[in-house]
Each structure stands twice: as structure tokens, then as C-alpha cells.
Design a protein around this motif. Sequence first.
Motif, PDB file in Angstrom:
ATOM      1  N   ASP A 255       2.854  10.015  -3.416  1.00 23.54           N
ATOM      2  CA  ASP A 255       2.272   9.132  -2.404  1.00 23.54           C
ATOM      3  C   ASP A 255       2.255   9.858  -1.067  1.00 23.54           C
ATOM      4  O   ASP A 255       2.797  10.967  -0.934  1.00 23.54           O
ATOM      5  CB  ASP A 255       3.080   7.835  -2.299  1.00 23.54           C
ATOM      6  CG  ASP A 255       2.249   6.690  -1.720  1.00 23.54           C
ATOM      7  OD1 ASP A 255       1.093   6.936  -1.306  1.00 23.54           O
ATOM      8  OD2 ASP A 255       2.752   5.554  -1.660  1.00 23.54           O
ATOM      9  N   SER A 256       1.617   9.237  -0.078  1.00 23.26           N
ATOM     10  CA  SER A 256       1.561   9.788   1.272  1.00 23.26           C
ATOM     11  C   SER A 256       2.118   8.769   2.252  1.00 23.26           C
ATOM     12  O   SER A 256       1.904   7.567   2.096  1.00 23.26           O
ATOM     13  CB  SER A 256       0.118  10.143   1.663  1.00 23.26           C
ATOM     14  OG  SER A 256      -0.371  11.197   0.854  1.00 23.26           O
ATOM     15  N   VAL A 257       2.816   9.246   3.259  1.00 26.40           N
ATOM     16  CA  VAL A 257       3.345   8.408   4.337  1.00 26.40           C
ATOM     17  C   VAL A 257       2.638   8.830   5.614  1.00 26.40           C
ATOM     18  O   VAL A 257       2.771   9.980   6.045  1.00 26.40           O
ATOM     19  CB  VAL A 257       4.865   8.561   4.484  1.00 26.40           C
ATOM     20  CG1 VAL A 257       5.363   7.764   5.684  1.00 26.40           C
ATOM     21  CG2 VAL A 257       5.574   8.105   3.220  1.00 26.40           C
ATOM     22  N   GLU A 258       1.879   7.911   6.204  1.00 21.32           N
ATOM     23  CA  GLU A 258       1.110   8.216   7.399  1.00 21.32           C
ATOM     24  C   GLU A 258       1.881   7.823   8.657  1.00 21.32           C
ATOM     25  O   GLU A 258       2.672   6.887   8.647  1.00 21.32           O
ATOM     26  CB  GLU A 258      -0.231   7.483   7.386  1.00 21.32           C
ATOM     27  CG  GLU A 258      -1.183   7.964   6.298  1.00 21.32           C
ATOM     28  CD  GLU A 258      -2.545   7.317   6.407  1.00 21.32           C
ATOM     29  OE1 GLU A 258      -2.657   6.280   7.100  1.00 21.32           O
ATOM     30  OE2 GLU A 258      -3.502   7.834   5.806  1.00 21.32           O
ATOM     31  N   CYS A 342      -2.871   5.201 -10.614  1.00 24.32           N
ATOM     32  CA  CYS A 342      -2.656   3.757 -10.644  1.00 24.32           C
ATOM     33  C   CYS A 342      -3.997   3.039 -10.473  1.00 24.32           C
ATOM     34  O   CYS A 342      -4.986   3.630 -10.036  1.00 24.32           O
ATOM     35  CB  CYS A 342      -1.712   3.336  -9.523  1.00 24.32           C
ATOM     36  SG  CYS A 342      -0.056   4.042  -9.619  1.00 24.32           S
ATOM     37  N   ASN A 343      -4.001   1.780 -10.796  1.00 30.04           N
ATOM     38  CA  ASN A 343      -5.182   0.966 -10.540  1.00 30.04           C
ATOM     39  C   ASN A 343      -5.358   0.769  -9.034  1.00 30.04           C
ATOM     40  O   ASN A 343      -4.383   0.794  -8.283  1.00 30.04           O
ATOM     41  CB  ASN A 343      -5.053  -0.401 -11.232  1.00 30.04           C
ATOM     42  CG  ASN A 343      -5.137  -0.282 -12.746  1.00 30.04           C
ATOM     43  OD1 ASN A 343      -6.006   0.405 -13.278  1.00 30.04           O
ATOM     44  ND2 ASN A 343      -4.234  -0.941 -13.444  1.00 30.04           N
ATOM     45  N   PRO A 344      -6.609   0.569  -8.565  1.00 23.66           N
ATOM     46  CA  PRO A 344      -6.819   0.342  -7.131  1.00 23.66           C
ATOM     47  C   PRO A 344      -6.048  -0.882  -6.642  1.00 23.66           C
ATOM     48  O   PRO A 344      -5.943  -1.893  -7.340  1.00 23.66           O
ATOM     49  CB  PRO A 344      -8.339   0.127  -7.030  1.00 23.66           C
ATOM     50  CG  PRO A 344      -8.908   0.807  -8.235  1.00 23.66           C
ATOM     51  CD  PRO A 344      -7.879   0.628  -9.309  1.00 23.66           C
ATOM     52  N   SER A 345      -5.499  -0.786  -5.445  1.00 25.98           N
ATOM     53  CA  SER A 345      -4.753  -1.882  -4.798  1.00 25.98           C
ATOM     54  C   SER A 345      -3.621  -2.397  -5.680  1.00 25.98           C
ATOM     55  O   SER A 345      -3.375  -3.597  -5.759  1.00 25.98           O
ATOM     56  CB  SER A 345      -5.711  -3.029  -4.446  1.00 25.98           C
ATOM     57  OG  SER A 345      -6.760  -2.579  -3.617  1.00 25.98           O
ATOM     58  N   ALA A 346      -2.924  -1.474  -6.353  1.00 20.95           N
ATOM     59  CA  ALA A 346      -1.799  -1.856  -7.214  1.00 20.95           C
ATOM     60  C   ALA A 346      -0.600  -0.952  -6.934  1.00 20.95           C
ATOM     61  O   ALA A 346      -0.179  -0.168  -7.787  1.00 20.95           O
ATOM     62  CB  ALA A 346      -2.208  -1.794  -8.684  1.00 20.95           C
ATOM     63  N   PRO A 347      -0.016  -1.009  -5.720  1.00 21.62           N
ATOM     64  CA  PRO A 347       1.118  -0.133  -5.399  1.00 21.62           C
ATOM     65  C   PRO A 347       2.349  -0.415  -6.243  1.00 21.62           C
ATOM     66  O   PRO A 347       3.219   0.454  -6.361  1.00 21.62           O
ATOM     67  CB  PRO A 347       1.375  -0.422  -3.917  1.00 21.62           C
ATOM     68  CG  PRO A 347       0.820  -1.788  -3.680  1.00 21.62           C
ATOM     69  CD  PRO A 347      -0.383  -1.893  -4.594  1.00 21.62           C
ATOM     70  N   HIS A 348       2.430  -1.619  -6.842  1.00 24.82           N
ATOM     71  CA  HIS A 348       3.595  -1.948  -7.652  1.00 24.82           C
ATOM     72  C   HIS A 348       3.691  -1.082  -8.901  1.00 24.82           C
ATOM     73  O   HIS A 348       4.757  -0.973  -9.504  1.00 24.82           O
ATOM     74  CB  HIS A 348       3.545  -3.425  -8.062  1.00 24.82           C
ATOM     75  CG  HIS A 348       2.350  -3.785  -8.887  1.00 24.82           C
ATOM     76  ND1 HIS A 348       1.128  -4.089  -8.320  1.00 24.82           N
ATOM     77  CD2 HIS A 348       2.176  -3.874 -10.242  1.00 24.82           C
ATOM     78  CE1 HIS A 348       0.263  -4.370  -9.285  1.00 24.82           C
ATOM     79  NE2 HIS A 348       0.865  -4.241 -10.441  1.00 24.82           N
ATOM     80  N   GLU A 349       2.580  -0.446  -9.287  1.00 25.43           N
ATOM     81  CA  GLU A 349       2.594   0.378 -10.492  1.00 25.43           C
ATOM     82  C   GLU A 349       3.366   1.678 -10.270  1.00 25.43           C
ATOM     83  O   GLU A 349       3.701   2.365 -11.229  1.00 25.43           O
ATOM     84  CB  GLU A 349       1.161   0.650 -10.945  1.00 25.43           C
ATOM     85  CG  GLU A 349       0.459  -0.616 -11.434  1.00 25.43           C
ATOM     86  CD  GLU A 349      -1.004  -0.394 -11.781  1.00 25.43           C
ATOM     87  OE1 GLU A 349      -1.610  -1.323 -12.370  1.00 25.43           O
ATOM     88  OE2 GLU A 349      -1.549   0.677 -11.463  1.00 25.43           O
TER      89      GLU A 349
END
Length: 435
Positions: A255-258, A342-349
Amino acid sequence: MSKNKHLVLADRCVIEQGLNNRSSFKEIGALVGKDCTTISKEVRNHICFVKKGAPYRNFNDCVHRFHCHYSGDLCDECTRKQKKTCSLCGKCTSVCPDYVKEECSFLKKPPYVCNGCPKRNACTLEKHLYIAHDAQREYELVRSESRSGFNLTDQEKELLDLVFTPLLKNGQSIHHVMVNNADRIPRCLKTMYRYVDGGVLGARNIDLPRKVRFRPRKAISVPLKVDKACRVGRTYEDFKIYHFEHPELPIVELDSVEGVKGGAVLLTIHFVRQKFQLAFRRDANDSFSVIEIFNDLYEKLGKELYMQLFPVLLADNGSEFSNPTALEYGPDGELRSRVFYCNPSAPHEKGACENNHEFIRRVIPKGTDIGPYSQDQIDRMMNHINSYSRPELGNKPPYSLMEFYYGKALLEKFRFSVIAPNDIVLKPSLLNRHD
């Protein structure tokens, strides 16, 4: 609740009628299929301020209007035939030395407007009204302005100029530059043409020999910068099947942290089993920098250890992960990892990685520019985070489990060291220390 994200004119008319009938935000929300907070925000964002008096009474919002002692002696050119008290006029407030504006206390609490006020017809103060058609016009204007211009920060412009403009000035076409630098320019071909045509970058239309000879083309649909074909065979469903067939392989989440938009970002690499996380500072959120980091890790760790650590990579749909082939294959052309999305708009995955970002945000809050921090400071932060005891690990820190699985020599290659429990700091002040 309504599936439409935006309110339409019909919804706003219902809101206006509900306010006139003195209905609560909850009752109005039930009528339009929205939450009461949505109605509250809509009303407060689109208040019309009307300076209008009452029947046979002029507008006057001075707090002294009921006991004003002036009688037309403030205005040199007062046109009133009978110069009585100025409280009946209301036009002298701009020159009156005693003028103090009175604000209705009822407007400080819901419904924030005068639509359903029973004293409205007798009040001479400034009216706060919600008018559906005016609210719709304001909404359309804001929507239009938000979609116009270029969505580009100064930092993003500087980075694009650094890569793109010199190549274009060397006689290369935009298409050629984009094809050979796709990992460093996170924009689509059409967008770069718009930037050049709009004079946003250092390159201009005059640097395109054929562009100046053609008429402007008609608008056509443009594909997204992130090619969806890269996800074929790499979807989250494919990941679950692959993980079921190879349960022994560890999962690594990316992931990225902005910090601020267009500024420096962090690439986070999270080892799910050990809850151990790496973080690498990058000047731009492009796929080129991500590929460089993994190639450096491949060279530093060696093929065997790298494949033991990173057999399965699970990332989101960001453009920085849009070149899976470069992540899957090493510089020697051999397969080293499998990449899934992951699926779009699914950060829980990839929730383990997202949850661990909570520790990073304690040290680098949202909206803080990451640019001033060095990689040494980021490593110091991750030392403290990875030394923090976790109840789900039997009150052991991720550092201990990583050392147990792969040995202390690996952690030394990552330049990691354990921090004593009582010395751990998870505050912004950590990055200002000089240990």
C-alpha cells in the motif's frame, strides 16, 4: 436510502417545503431518502441572506432600533419628508456610530434558517432562507468549477516537467515518451496532450512539429491510465484460489501512505503473519519508484531469500502498482513473485496493512508533508512500530516474530534494530529526535 449520491432539484424542493412546515431534519431526510446529517449540511451550505423587512416596516437589524434617539440627523441628504426617528428608516446603519448588528439566536441551532419561523412576517432582521432553486444553481456552479482546470499540484507539475519536458524538446513524440516512461508518468496520453496544449508544462505545442498543422480534434473517450488488462488472472478471486492451493506461502500486502497531494509518499510492505511492516520513502507516487524498490530488495537479499519473503504480493488498484509484470519478474527475467489485486474500494481485503497504518499516522498525521523526512527517519519510525508489543502475537513485538522466522541477519539487512519497550515513542516528536 437513495442510491443517488447527489441531491437533485426535486429533493431540494422537498427540503424547502419541509422547512416551511417546520419539519425536523430527520423527518425531511426520511422523505428524500437521505441521512439527517446530509440535510443539515445541505441547508447550512446553501443559506440565502435576504435583507428584507416586514409589512409596513423597513429592514433594520440594529440592536438599538427600538430606542434610537436619532431623528434623521445622520444623513445629509435624507429624502424622508417627515424626519422622525431613524429606527423607522433602516437606511442609516452605514453611517450611524452606534450601529450594532443584532443576530437572531434561533439561527445558531437547527434548522438554521427562517423558513418556518412564526415571527418571520413581523421581523425586520436579516433573513436566512433556504430556497430550492437558488441552492440548485449554487450546487451546479460549484460542481462545474470543481471539474474545470487541471487537477495538478505544484509538486506533481515539477516532477512531470523533470521527466517529460526534456524528452519532448529532444524531438520525441508524446506517444513515444509515454510508452517508454509509463512507470514514471502516472497520466494517460490524452491528459499529457491537454497539459501541453494548456501550457501547464515547460513543453509547448511548438515542440510538436505536427500538432501546429492540425485542427483541434473532436473529443473522444480516453481509457484510464491504469490498464485493466493487467488485472486479468490477478483479481481477488484469483488470489483466494491461489492461496487455497498454496496455503503455506506467506502473504505480503502492499500500500501507499500519502502526506500532501503530489508530494512524497511511503511504500508500505506488510508481512501478514508476523505483522511486520517495511516503509520506503518515494518522491512520487509512480510505479517506477515501486519497481526500483523491489529490484533493490531482490539484489540485496538474493533470489532465494527474496522468493522466500515475497512469494505472493497483494496490492490495491493504485497506479503505482499498475505494472505487475515488472514486480513478478526480476531483472534476470525469472519469475520471483505472484501479484494480485484487491477489488476496487475494498481496503478490508488487505486489512492487516491498513490497520498497521494507524501506527504510522500517530507519528505522521494525515496532511503532513513526508518530503522533509529522510529514509533514516522513516527507518527509525518503523523500528519503534515493529518493536511495539501486540496482544494478537502473544504480547510479542513483530520484530521478535520476524527474527524467529527468518533470523536476525535478515533484519540487519533491512537496517532494523529492536527498541526497548519503555523507550518506544509513537508521536510526531519521534522524527525530530537525533538519536
